[in-house]
Design an enzyme around this catalytic site. Structure first.
Site, PDB file in Angstrom:
ATOM      1  N   ARG A  64      -0.225  15.998  -7.280  1.00 32.37           N
ATOM      2  CA  ARG A  64      -0.364  14.494  -7.183  1.00 32.37           C
ATOM      3  C   ARG A  64       0.881  13.832  -8.128  1.00 32.37           C
ATOM      4  O   ARG A  64       1.790  12.985  -7.833  1.00 32.37           O
ATOM      5  CB  ARG A  64      -1.538  13.816  -7.901  1.00 32.37           C
ATOM      6  CG  ARG A  64      -2.586  14.028  -6.579  1.00 32.37           C
ATOM      7  CD  ARG A  64      -2.751  12.670  -6.228  1.00 32.37           C
ATOM      8  NE  ARG A  64      -3.664  12.432  -5.349  1.00 32.37           N
ATOM      9  CZ  ARG A  64      -3.831  11.445  -4.407  1.00 32.37           C
ATOM     10  NH1 ARG A  64      -3.408  10.309  -4.635  1.00 32.37           N
ATOM     11  NH2 ARG A  64      -4.689  11.491  -3.334  1.00 32.37           N
ATOM     12  N   ARG A  90      -2.444   4.616  -0.291  1.00 38.11           N
ATOM     13  CA  ARG A  90      -2.352   5.472  -1.600  1.00 38.11           C
ATOM     14  C   ARG A  90      -2.624   4.851  -2.894  1.00 38.11           C
ATOM     15  O   ARG A  90      -2.143   3.795  -3.071  1.00 38.11           O
ATOM     16  CB  ARG A  90      -1.281   6.522  -1.834  1.00 38.11           C
ATOM     17  CG  ARG A  90      -1.053   7.336  -0.313  1.00 38.11           C
ATOM     18  CD  ARG A  90      -2.075   8.569  -0.294  1.00 38.11           C
ATOM     19  NE  ARG A  90      -2.016   9.292   0.796  1.00 38.11           N
ATOM     20  CZ  ARG A  90      -2.641  10.428   1.328  1.00 38.11           C
ATOM     21  NH1 ARG A  90      -3.742  10.632   0.434  1.00 38.11           N
ATOM     22  NH2 ARG A  90      -2.137  10.959   2.292  1.00 38.11           N
ATOM     23  N   ILE A  91      -3.247   5.593  -3.897  1.00 35.67           N
ATOM     24  CA  ILE A  91      -3.407   4.926  -5.184  1.00 35.67           C
ATOM     25  C   ILE A  91      -2.108   5.590  -5.981  1.00 35.67           C
ATOM     26  O   ILE A  91      -1.691   6.714  -5.812  1.00 35.67           O
ATOM     27  CB  ILE A  91      -4.415   5.213  -6.007  1.00 35.67           C
ATOM     28  CG1 ILE A  91      -5.686   4.355  -5.219  1.00 35.67           C
ATOM     29  CG2 ILE A  91      -4.552   4.739  -7.474  1.00 35.67           C
ATOM     30  CD1 ILE A  91      -7.118   4.836  -5.669  1.00 35.67           C
ATOM     31  N   ASN A 106       1.068  -5.960  -4.528  1.00 41.41           N
ATOM     32  CA  ASN A 106       0.317  -5.425  -3.276  1.00 41.41           C
ATOM     33  C   ASN A 106      -0.596  -6.537  -2.676  1.00 41.41           C
ATOM     34  O   ASN A 106      -0.946  -7.627  -3.389  1.00 41.41           O
ATOM     35  CB  ASN A 106      -0.793  -4.438  -4.085  1.00 41.41           C
ATOM     36  CG  ASN A 106      -1.892  -3.927  -3.137  1.00 41.41           C
ATOM     37  OD1 ASN A 106      -1.361  -3.358  -2.121  1.00 41.41           O
ATOM     38  ND2 ASN A 106      -3.213  -3.738  -3.363  1.00 41.41           N
ATOM     39  N   HIS A 108      -4.270  -7.398  -0.927  1.00 44.46           N
ATOM     40  CA  HIS A 108      -5.384  -6.665  -0.810  1.00 44.46           C
ATOM     41  C   HIS A 108      -6.555  -7.658  -0.112  1.00 44.46           C
ATOM     42  O   HIS A 108      -6.532  -8.741  -0.351  1.00 44.46           O
ATOM     43  CB  HIS A 108      -6.140  -6.323  -2.204  1.00 44.46           C
ATOM     44  CG  HIS A 108      -7.541  -5.896  -2.022  1.00 44.46           C
ATOM     45  ND1 HIS A 108      -7.704  -4.551  -1.842  1.00 44.46           N
ATOM     46  CD2 HIS A 108      -8.687  -6.439  -2.189  1.00 44.46           C
ATOM     47  CE1 HIS A 108      -8.758  -4.263  -1.898  1.00 44.46           C
ATOM     48  NE2 HIS A 108      -9.696  -5.335  -2.085  1.00 44.46           N
ATOM     49  N   ASP A 140      -0.847  -2.821 -11.439  1.00 44.66           N
ATOM     50  CA  ASP A 140      -0.735  -2.230 -12.955  1.00 44.66           C
ATOM     51  C   ASP A 140      -1.367  -0.895 -12.461  1.00 44.66           C
ATOM     52  O   ASP A 140      -1.493  -0.145 -11.486  1.00 44.66           O
ATOM     53  CB  ASP A 140      -1.481  -3.135 -13.804  1.00 44.66           C
ATOM     54  CG  ASP A 140      -3.127  -3.124 -13.544  1.00 44.66           C
ATOM     55  OD1 ASP A 140      -3.621  -2.363 -12.692  1.00 44.66           O
ATOM     56  OD2 ASP A 140      -3.762  -4.121 -14.105  1.00 44.66           O
ATOM     57  N   GLY A 142      -4.614   0.078 -12.751  1.00 46.02           N
ATOM     58  CA  GLY A 142      -5.809   0.323 -12.247  1.00 46.02           C
ATOM     59  C   GLY A 142      -5.547  -0.016 -10.740  1.00 46.02           C
ATOM     60  O   GLY A 142      -4.926   0.128 -10.089  1.00 46.02           O
ATOM     61  N   ASP A 144      -6.283  -2.096  -7.819  1.00 45.06           N
ATOM     62  CA  ASP A 144      -6.429  -3.665  -7.395  1.00 45.06           C
ATOM     63  C   ASP A 144      -6.960  -4.560  -8.764  1.00 45.06           C
ATOM     64  O   ASP A 144      -7.665  -5.364  -8.267  1.00 45.06           O
ATOM     65  CB  ASP A 144      -7.343  -3.725  -6.248  1.00 45.06           C
ATOM     66  CG  ASP A 144      -7.220  -2.962  -4.988  1.00 45.06           C
ATOM     67  OD1 ASP A 144      -6.000  -2.815  -4.799  1.00 45.06           O
ATOM     68  OD2 ASP A 144      -8.052  -2.369  -4.463  1.00 45.06           O
TER      69      ASP A 144
HETATM   70  C1  GRF Z   1      -3.782  -5.060   5.042  1.00 40.48           C
HETATM   71  O1  GRF Z   1      -5.181  -5.682   5.661  1.00 40.48           O
HETATM   72  C2  GRF Z   1      -3.802  -5.067   3.611  1.00 40.48           C
HETATM   73  O2  GRF Z   1      -4.739  -5.918   2.951  1.00 40.48           O
HETATM   74  C3  GRF Z   1      -4.323  -3.716   3.198  1.00 40.48           C
HETATM   75  O3  GRF Z   1      -3.810  -2.911   4.291  1.00 40.48           O
HETATM   76  C4  GRF Z   1      -3.750  -3.723   5.576  1.00 40.48           C
HETATM   77  C5  GRF Z   1      -2.391  -3.375   6.065  1.00 40.48           C
HETATM   78  O4  GRF Z   1      -2.208  -3.825   7.456  1.00 40.48           O
HETATM   79  N1  GRF Z   1      -3.980  -3.359   2.108  1.00 40.48           N
HETATM   80  P1  GRF Z   1      -0.757  -3.868   7.816  1.00 40.48           P
HETATM   81  O5  GRF Z   1      -0.263  -2.177   7.943  1.00 40.48           O
HETATM   82  O6  GRF Z   1       0.091  -4.562   7.352  1.00 40.48           O
HETATM   83  O7  GRF Z   1      -0.916  -4.345   9.495  1.00 40.48           O
END
Ligand code: GRF
Length: 207
Positions: A64, A90-91, A106, A108, A140, A142, A144
């Site tokens: 990793r 991936r994280i 990001n 989410h 960061d 963590g 999300d």
């Molecule tokens: C989105 O819903 C985002 O919130 C999540 O992954 C999804 C990605 O969708 N992290 P796309 O590949 O942009 O269509």
């Protein structure tokens, strides 16, 4: 004009939404590279559009730390001002985050800090919340947990499944993420302080 690198794993609809804003001239940015951890449809789309791409796969048993280093090198090779995780599954490690301090965002599919991690729409349904949405945040160390930059809100409707809720959340993602990139490029959102010059722009609601 800011240089944007997108990290993707999936179909790349969020990346397309950013590209739409760039193409119509409302976002002063250029997507200088798209990096994936797998052979994602988003990578093919980017290549078709003539955007330089790079795949840094993570296979079972791979080291990793070494993967994070390769990923960071691939991104750094495009010399980005901003790194956007646009459906990157991936994280990333603290070593990756440290290479681009306060320059990684990001998107989410929940109203953080509720429902971080995987399957956020399903988590929201299970909890019985009446509104959900999406969050664009700084990345960061963590999962999300970084500073929230903007949020978009959608209702949860009777009969929703995780898929129907996620689809509704995505419609607002496709407005919110480009709005954040636009504001960063225009200097109306300062990533060092996470402050907007007009705070009302940091919230979107479904019509
Ligand atoms: C989105 O819903 C985002 O919130 C999540 O992954 C999804 C990605 O969708 N992290 P796309 O590949 O942009 O269509």
């Amino acid at each position: 004009m800011i240089r944007v690198v997108a990290l993707v794993s999936g179909r790349g609809s969020n990346l397309n939404a950013i590209r739409g804003g760039i193409d119509e001239g409302t976002i002063d940015a250029r997507i200088v590279g798209v990096v994936a951890d797998r052979n994602a449809p988003a990578l093919e789309l980017a290549a078709e559009r003539g955007t330089p791409t790079k795949c840094v796969p993570l296979r079972k048993g791979d080291d990793r730390d070494a993967w994070n280093l390769s990923l960071a090198d691939a991104v750094a090779g495009f010399d980005p001002d901003l790194v956007v995780l646009a459906g990157f599954m991936r994280i990333v490690a603290p070593s990756f985050v440290a290479r681009f301090p306060r320059r990684i965002v990001n998107v989410h599919p929940s109203l953080l800090p509720s429902f971080p991690g995987a399957r956020a729409p399903a988590q929201a349904l299970k909890a019985g919340v009446r509104v959900s949405g999406c969050t664009v945040h700084l990345v960061d160390e963590g999962v999300d947990t970084g500073t929230i930059l903007a949020q978009g809100v959608v209702p949860v409707r009777t009969g929703d499944t995780a898929d129907t809720l996620h689809a509704r959340i995505q419609t607002i993602e496709h407005r919110l993420l480009p709005a954040v990139v636009r504001a960063i490029a225009a200097g109306t959102l300062d990533l060092d302080t996470a402050q907007w010059s007009d705070d009302s722009q940091s919230v979107l609601a479904a019509p």
